[in-house]
Design a protein around this motif. Structure first.
Motif, PDB file in Angstrom:
ATOM      1  N   TRP A 129       4.859  -0.696   2.824  1.00 57.88           N
ATOM      2  CA  TRP A 129       3.942  -1.830   2.862  1.00 57.88           C
ATOM      3  C   TRP A 129       2.977  -1.753   1.689  1.00 57.88           C
ATOM      4  CZ3 TRP A 129       3.733  -5.315   7.124  1.00 57.88           C
ATOM      5  CH2 TRP A 129       4.679  -5.042   8.127  1.00 57.88           C
ATOM      6  N   LYS A 130       2.743  -2.900   1.033  1.00 57.14           N
ATOM      7  CA  LYS A 130       1.829  -2.962  -0.101  1.00 57.14           C
ATOM      8  C   LYS A 130       0.622  -3.815   0.251  1.00 57.14           C
ATOM      9  CE  LYS A 130       1.335  -4.165  -4.928  1.00 57.14           C
ATOM     10  NZ  LYS A 130      -0.015  -4.595  -4.701  1.00 57.14           N
ATOM     11  N   SER A 131      -0.550  -3.342  -0.169  1.00 57.09           N
ATOM     12  CA  SER A 131      -1.775  -4.098   0.029  1.00 57.09           C
ATOM     13  C   SER A 131      -1.733  -5.379  -0.795  1.00 57.09           C
ATOM     14  CB  SER A 131      -2.982  -3.256  -0.392  1.00 57.09           C
ATOM     15  OG  SER A 131      -4.151  -4.046  -0.388  1.00 57.09           O
TER      16      SER A 131
ATOM     17  N   THR B 289     -10.213  -5.242   4.856  1.00 55.87           N
ATOM     18  CA  THR B 289      -9.109  -4.668   4.115  1.00 55.87           C
ATOM     19  C   THR B 289      -9.414  -3.283   3.560  1.00 55.87           C
ATOM     20  OG1 THR B 289      -9.799  -5.727   2.072  1.00 55.87           O
ATOM     21  CG2 THR B 289      -8.208  -6.911   3.439  1.00 55.87           C
TER      22      THR B 289
ATOM     23  N   LEU C 199      -1.430  -2.614   9.705  1.00 58.56           N
ATOM     24  CA  LEU C 199      -1.191  -2.971   8.311  1.00 58.56           C
ATOM     25  C   LEU C 199      -1.330  -4.481   8.090  1.00 58.56           C
ATOM     26  CD1 LEU C 199       1.734  -0.527   7.568  1.00 58.56           C
ATOM     27  CD2 LEU C 199      -0.601  -0.378   6.688  1.00 58.56           C
TER      28      LEU C 199
ATOM     29  N   TYR D 214      -1.693  -6.004   4.437  1.00 57.74           N
ATOM     30  CA  TYR D 214      -0.540  -5.350   3.834  1.00 57.74           C
ATOM     31  C   TYR D 214       0.695  -6.176   4.157  1.00 57.74           C
ATOM     32  CZ  TYR D 214      -2.911  -1.035   2.501  1.00 57.74           C
ATOM     33  OH  TYR D 214      -3.725  -0.120   1.900  1.00 57.74           O
TER      34      TYR D 214
END
Length: 149
Positions: free
Chosen positions: A67-69, A29, A51, A56
């Protein structure tokens, strides 16, 4: 006694596998400048696969392809027109990416002011990277961004 040993072995194996999975997930990651630079101009399906492989998740917002981790507050947003942005609240992540950028073949082009925000520019073969630091209007935290064009 054999059942107790078998149960202990299965428990130990399960815990070991879970720990090994956590470690391998954490390794995969980590976003690096090199990864961002390689993926920024790929087709949308390859960016999405990248991603997903880096934990993500697609955000349900007014913006497409944001997109969010799942392991940090980092956000990636991209458009079909070749704009690729990476946002982070973490100064450590920003500094690490910036150091890698400075070691790359990109050349520092200078600073400028755009709409009251200081923007640093790096360039390579007609590609541009804009770096900026802004304050998030809702929570007051600093947001560090890399915008690839």
């Amino acid at each position: 006694m054999k059942k107790l040993l078998l149960l202990a072995f299965l428990t130990f194996s399960t815990i070991s596998c879970k720990e090994n999975k956590k470690t391998s997930t954490q390794i995969n990651t980590e976003i690096t400048f090199k990864k961002l630079d390689l993926i920024k101009s790929k087709p949308e399906n390859e960016i999405i696969e990248f991603l997903k492989n880096n934990n993500y998740s697609l955000l349900k917002t007014q913006f497409d392809n944001q997109w969010k981790s799942e392991t940090s507050d980092d956000i990636v947003q991209f458009t079909s027109k070749g704009v690729f942005c990476f946002f982070t609240y973490d100064i450590g992540t920003y500094k690490k990416l910036l150091n890698d950028l400075k070691k790359s073949t990109y050349v520092y082009f200078g600073k400028s002011m755009k709409n009251g925000v200081e923007v640093e520019t790096y360039t390579k073969n007609k590609e541009l990277i804009f770096l900026s630091v802004i304050e998030h209007p809702q929570n007051g935290k600093k947001v560090y961004s890399f915008t690839f064009l």
